[in-house]
Design a protein around this motif. Structure first.
Motif, PDB file in Angstrom:
ATOM      1  N   LEU A 135      -7.379   3.739  -8.800  1.00  0.00           N
ATOM      2  CA  LEU A 135      -7.439   2.284  -8.878  1.00  0.00           C
ATOM      3  C   LEU A 135      -8.700   1.774  -8.188  1.00  0.00           C
ATOM      4  CD1 LEU A 135      -3.750   1.432  -7.890  1.00  0.00           C
ATOM      5  CD2 LEU A 135      -4.759   1.220 -10.170  1.00  0.00           C
ATOM      6  N   PRO A 136      -9.216   0.625  -8.605  1.00  0.00           N
ATOM      7  CA  PRO A 136     -10.369   0.041  -7.921  1.00  0.00           C
ATOM      8  C   PRO A 136     -10.106  -0.109  -6.423  1.00  0.00           C
ATOM      9  CG  PRO A 136      -9.974  -1.100  -9.986  1.00  0.00           C
ATOM     10  CD  PRO A 136      -8.809  -0.178  -9.795  1.00  0.00           C
ATOM     11  N   PHE A 137     -11.118   0.190  -5.628  1.00  0.00           N
ATOM     12  CA  PHE A 137     -10.985   0.137  -4.170  1.00  0.00           C
ATOM     13  C   PHE A 137     -12.149  -0.657  -3.576  1.00  0.00           C
ATOM     14  CE2 PHE A 137     -13.179   3.951  -5.497  1.00  0.00           C
ATOM     15  CZ  PHE A 137     -14.294   4.011  -4.678  1.00  0.00           C
ATOM     16  N   TRP A 138     -11.920  -1.204  -2.405  1.00  0.00           N
ATOM     17  CA  TRP A 138     -12.889  -2.093  -1.773  1.00  0.00           C
ATOM     18  C   TRP A 138     -13.868  -1.319  -0.893  1.00  0.00           C
ATOM     19  CZ3 TRP A 138     -14.146  -7.124  -2.257  1.00  0.00           C
ATOM     20  CH2 TRP A 138     -14.932  -7.711  -1.265  1.00  0.00           C
ATOM     21  N   VAL A 139     -15.158  -1.721  -0.949  1.00  0.00           N
ATOM     22  CA  VAL A 139     -16.186  -1.167  -0.074  1.00  0.00           C
ATOM     23  C   VAL A 139     -17.014  -2.332   0.471  1.00  0.00           C
ATOM     24  CG1 VAL A 139     -18.206   0.343   0.127  1.00  0.00           C
ATOM     25  CG2 VAL A 139     -16.316   0.995  -1.387  1.00  0.00           C
ATOM     26  N   ASP A 140     -17.110  -2.426   1.797  1.00  0.00           N
ATOM     27  CA  ASP A 140     -17.938  -3.468   2.410  1.00  0.00           C
ATOM     28  C   ASP A 140     -19.409  -3.211   2.107  1.00  0.00           C
ATOM     29  OD1 ASP A 140     -15.898  -4.979   3.619  1.00  0.00           O
ATOM     30  OD2 ASP A 140     -15.828  -3.632   5.352  1.00  0.00           O
ATOM     31  N   ASN A 141     -20.182  -4.291   1.982  1.00  0.00           N
ATOM     32  CA  ASN A 141     -21.615  -4.162   1.773  1.00  0.00           C
ATOM     33  C   ASN A 141     -22.239  -3.312   2.875  1.00  0.00           C
ATOM     34  OD1 ASN A 141     -21.496  -5.812  -0.467  1.00  0.00           O
ATOM     35  ND2 ASN A 141     -22.148  -7.652   0.605  1.00  0.00           N
TER      36      ASN A 141
ATOM     37  N   GLY B  52       0.817  -1.213   0.000  1.00  0.00           N
ATOM     38  CA  GLY B  52       0.000   0.000   0.000  1.00  0.00           C
ATOM     39  C   GLY B  52       0.842   1.251   0.000  1.00  0.00           C
ATOM     40  N   TRP B  53       0.176   2.368   0.123  1.00  0.00           N
ATOM     41  CA  TRP B  53       0.831   3.652   0.214  1.00  0.00           C
ATOM     42  C   TRP B  53      -0.042   4.569   1.065  1.00  0.00           C
ATOM     43  CZ3 TRP B  53      -0.352   1.275  -4.460  1.00  0.00           C
ATOM     44  CH2 TRP B  53      -1.555   1.644  -5.051  1.00  0.00           C
ATOM     45  N   ALA B  54       0.402   5.765   1.293  1.00  0.00           N
ATOM     46  CA  ALA B  54      -0.276   6.662   2.228  1.00  0.00           C
ATOM     47  C   ALA B  54      -1.766   6.776   1.923  1.00  0.00           C
ATOM     48  CB  ALA B  54       0.367   8.047   2.186  1.00  0.00           C
ATOM     49  N   GLY B  55      -2.574   6.425   2.901  1.00  0.00           N
ATOM     50  CA  GLY B  55      -4.024   6.535   2.767  1.00  0.00           C
ATOM     51  C   GLY B  55      -4.662   5.438   1.962  1.00  0.00           C
ATOM     52  N   HIS B  56      -3.856   4.523   1.411  1.00  0.00           N
ATOM     53  CA  HIS B  56      -4.400   3.456   0.574  1.00  0.00           C
ATOM     54  C   HIS B  56      -3.755   2.120   0.950  1.00  0.00           C
ATOM     55  CE1 HIS B  56      -6.522   6.212  -2.158  1.00  0.00           C
ATOM     56  NE2 HIS B  56      -5.475   6.997  -1.977  1.00  0.00           N
ATOM     57  N   PRO B  57      -4.205   1.506   2.032  1.00  0.00           N
ATOM     58  CA  PRO B  57      -3.641   0.218   2.427  1.00  0.00           C
ATOM     59  C   PRO B  57      -3.924  -0.846   1.373  1.00  0.00           C
ATOM     60  CG  PRO B  57      -5.647   0.693   3.648  1.00  0.00           C
ATOM     61  CD  PRO B  57      -5.294   1.941   2.916  1.00  0.00           C
ATOM     62  N   GLY B  58      -3.000  -1.787   1.264  1.00  0.00           N
ATOM     63  CA  GLY B  58      -3.163  -2.833   0.268  1.00  0.00           C
ATOM     64  C   GLY B  58      -4.143  -3.904   0.710  1.00  0.00           C
ATOM     65  N   TYR B  59      -4.301  -4.911  -0.149  1.00  0.00           N
ATOM     66  CA  TYR B  59      -5.232  -6.000   0.106  1.00  0.00           C
ATOM     67  C   TYR B  59      -4.478  -7.326   0.122  1.00  0.00           C
ATOM     68  CZ  TYR B  59      -8.380  -2.280  -1.399  1.00  0.00           C
ATOM     69  OH  TYR B  59      -9.027  -1.072  -1.530  1.00  0.00           O
ATOM     70  N   LYS B  60      -4.983  -8.278   0.845  1.00  0.00           N
ATOM     71  CA  LYS B  60      -4.390  -9.605   0.888  1.00  0.00           C
ATOM     72  C   LYS B  60      -5.187 -10.524  -0.031  1.00  0.00           C
ATOM     73  CE  LYS B  60      -3.120 -13.398   3.987  1.00  0.00           C
ATOM     74  NZ  LYS B  60      -3.142 -13.881   5.388  1.00  0.00           N
ATOM     75  N   ASP B  61      -4.504 -11.033  -1.057  1.00  0.00           N
ATOM     76  CA  ASP B  61      -5.129 -11.947  -2.018  1.00  0.00           C
ATOM     77  C   ASP B  61      -6.478 -11.424  -2.507  1.00  0.00           C
ATOM     78  OD1 ASP B  61      -5.349 -14.188  -3.634  1.00  0.00           O
ATOM     79  OD2 ASP B  61      -6.291 -15.403  -2.063  1.00  0.00           O
ATOM     80  N   TYR B  62      -6.481 -10.153  -2.907  1.00  0.00           N
ATOM     81  CA  TYR B  62      -7.663  -9.541  -3.527  1.00  0.00           C
ATOM     82  C   TYR B  62      -8.902  -9.576  -2.634  1.00  0.00           C
ATOM     83  CZ  TYR B  62      -4.885  -9.689  -7.799  1.00  0.00           C
ATOM     84  OH  TYR B  62      -3.893  -9.519  -8.735  1.00  0.00           O
ATOM     85  N   ASN B  63      -8.710  -9.692  -1.331  1.00  0.00           N
ATOM     86  CA  ASN B  63      -9.844  -9.751  -0.388  1.00  0.00           C
ATOM     87  C   ASN B  63     -10.745 -10.961  -0.636  1.00  0.00           C
ATOM     88  OD1 ASN B  63      -9.321  -7.641   1.326  1.00  0.00           O
ATOM     89  ND2 ASN B  63     -11.065  -6.383   0.700  1.00  0.00           N
ATOM     90  N   VAL B  64     -10.160 -12.027  -1.177  1.00  0.00           N
ATOM     91  CA  VAL B  64     -10.956 -13.210  -1.495  1.00  0.00           C
ATOM     92  C   VAL B  64     -11.655 -13.759  -0.259  1.00  0.00           C
ATOM     93  CG1 VAL B  64     -10.792 -15.639  -2.202  1.00  0.00           C
ATOM     94  CG2 VAL B  64      -9.711 -13.848  -3.582  1.00  0.00           C
ATOM     95  N   ASP B  65     -11.003 -13.645   0.915  1.00  0.00           N
ATOM     96  CA  ASP B  65     -11.639 -14.157   2.128  1.00  0.00           C
ATOM     97  C   ASP B  65     -12.871 -13.341   2.510  1.00  0.00           C
ATOM     98  OD1 ASP B  65     -10.221 -11.887   2.802  1.00  0.00           O
ATOM     99  OD2 ASP B  65      -9.691 -12.624   4.808  1.00  0.00           O
TER     100      ASP B  65
END
Length: 331
Positions: free
Chosen positions: A146-152, A105-118
């Motif tokens: 870049l595409p970013f994750w949002v929880d339901n 990741g980088w400032a303000g944008h933490p990375g993901y582990k295995d595309y958040n598959v879990d």
């Protein structure tokens, strides 16, 4: 960005936001409904505010975790076509993959582990979607992240100001709104005489308020907005400086019953029309183009009790008027 397809102005239910043969952009679809005036719409509303434009792009639900991982495992060409990846090239693409694979990741944008598959099924990756009806210059100014994750059920991070919202949907509904023809009823009709007052009016039955709704329904994320346009005044432009309008401003306000102007009837020939015009010079062998423009007051309501005003809209059309000299008989 994802390229929306199957778009159109007005009509019944419409969709935008993307839908190729694999359904890969299906989550970003926006459904449009309403939007057509009674008797059929004839054209799109134009904002009276020159500084206002519909949203050029927005962020919307794109793919679930497993589907996004599958997309990013394809060829370099396919990866480059992924929304937000257009500006990524060469070694930077590998660095971008690390962002989703091993929590880089980088400032303000933490990375993901295995595309958040879990977390598959618990949220979605969001990505930029372009408005096909807006200019490329406006599209390039934003929605390139870049595409970013949002929880339901969760709101997108606040730094993504262009994330789809009821207000953005309201702007898109505004853009798709189809308004009725503004051909006014005239007395005399298409042919009139020099210095003869011409009455103009629109019955409420001819035009009424118009509504358009835009909705986005994706797993864990459902919002909509309805934009409503109400006619408030009629502007008459005679098509020549040799004319007088009634009232002098040429703008006829709406009556209490929803009509504009007043129909001509016998016995009114000596009266000044509340809405109309008088030509002072013949049109000769040609015609004058009388332009009638309706101003519409536009507001919106949306999910969660949201709502507000949008810029007034206008829509007009022209009709040909023949103006003849009054013939005098000499004895």
């Amino acid at each position: 960005m994802a390229e929306p397809v199957n778009t159109g102005n007005g009509g019944g239910a419409k969709e935008t936001g993307g839908s190729d043969s694999t359904g890969i952009y299906a989550a970003a679809k926006i459904q449009y409904s309403g939007s057509v005036a009674k008797g059929g719409g004839t054209g799109n509303v134009t904002s009276s505010d020159v500084n206002w434009t519909p949203p050029p792009c927005w962020y919307a639900p794109y793919l679930g975790a497993k589907d996004f991982k599958k997309q990013m495992s394809k060829s370099i060409e396919d990866q480059m076509s992924t929304p937000g990846m257009g500006g990524t090239a060469g070694s930077a693409l590998g660095q971008t993959q690390s962002h989703y694979e091993d929590e880089f990741g980088w400032a303000g944008h933490p990375g993901y582990k295995d595309y958040n598959v879990d977390k598959d099924g618990e949220g979605m990756f969001w990505a930029g979607v372009e408005n096909p009806n807006e200019s490329d210059v406006l599209k390039r100014k934003s929605c390139s992240a870049l595409p970013f994750w949002v929880d339901n059920g969760e709101a997108p991070p606040p730094e993504y100001e262009e994330a789809i919202s009821p207000e953005i949907l309201a702007g898109l509904a505004y853009q798709h709104m189809q308004l009725p023809d503004t051909k006014v009823t005239l007395a005399p009709a298409a042919n009139t005489k020099v210095n003869l007052p011409t009455w103009a009016w629109l019955n409420k039955a001819v035009f009424d308020e118009v509504q358009a709704t835009a909705a986005l329904n994706a797993p864990g994320f459902n919002i909509q907005a309805t934009t409503t346009a109400k006619p408030v005044s009629l502007k008459l432009e005679p098509g020549t400086a040799d004319a007088t309008t009634y009232p002098a401003s040429g703008e006829c306000v709406i009556n209490a019953d929803g009509s504009i102007g007043e129909p001509y009837a016998q016995g009114k020939s000596g009266q000044t029309p509340p809405c109309g015009l008088k030509y002072l010079r013949s049109s000769g062998d040609g015609t004058y183009n009388l332009r009638a423009t309706i101003t519409w007051d536009i507001a919106w309501t949306g999910t969660g009790g949201t709502g507000g005003d949008l810029p007034n809209g206008t829509f007009g059309s022209e009709q040909a008027i023949t103006v003849q000299e009054i013939q005098a008989v000499n004895r």
